[in-house]
Design a protein around this motif. Structure first.
Motif: not given
Length: 113
Positions: A51-52, A55-56, A59, A89
């Motif tokens: 998940l990180g 998101a990374s 972003l 992503a």
């Protein structure tokens, strides 16, 4: 390629030490919150790292992508799982994520070697 991982970790450790030595309570709390957020809970660490990573990438934070890739690698995440997460992503973030996808792939290759 191993230098890619080593250089990233050396720089990150050096700068984190400097930031934390400055004794700013807000920064220390953010670092602590980040550490605790990725600990096992209702979701396991592997899932949280994926998940990180997503998101990374969305972003467009290359340092964060590298951090999550390395932690995911240590947690036993497979290349197929990484690529599936990076595919999500890229779908969510759009084609602007593609340069970060390239760097993520390169960093994963370095981790595998």
């Amino acid at each position: 390629m191993a230098d890619l991982v080593s250089d990233f970790n050396k720089y990150r450790a050096k700068m984190n030490a400097k930031l934390l030595a400055d004794n700013n309570i807000v920064i220390k709390r953010i670092f602590n919150l980040d550490t605790n957020a990725y600990a096992a809970g209702a979701l396991d660490v592997k899932t949280k790292e994926l998940l990180g990573l997503v998101a990374s990438a969305v972003l467009r934070c290359d340092d964060c992508v590298k951090y999550h890739l390395e932690t995911a690698h240590k947690e036993g995440v497979s290349k197929a799982e990484i690529m599936e997460a990076l595919g999500i992503a890229t779908l969510v973030g759009g084609t602007i994520v593609v340069p970060h996808l390239r760097r993520a792939y390169e960093f994963w290759e370095a981790l595998e070697n």
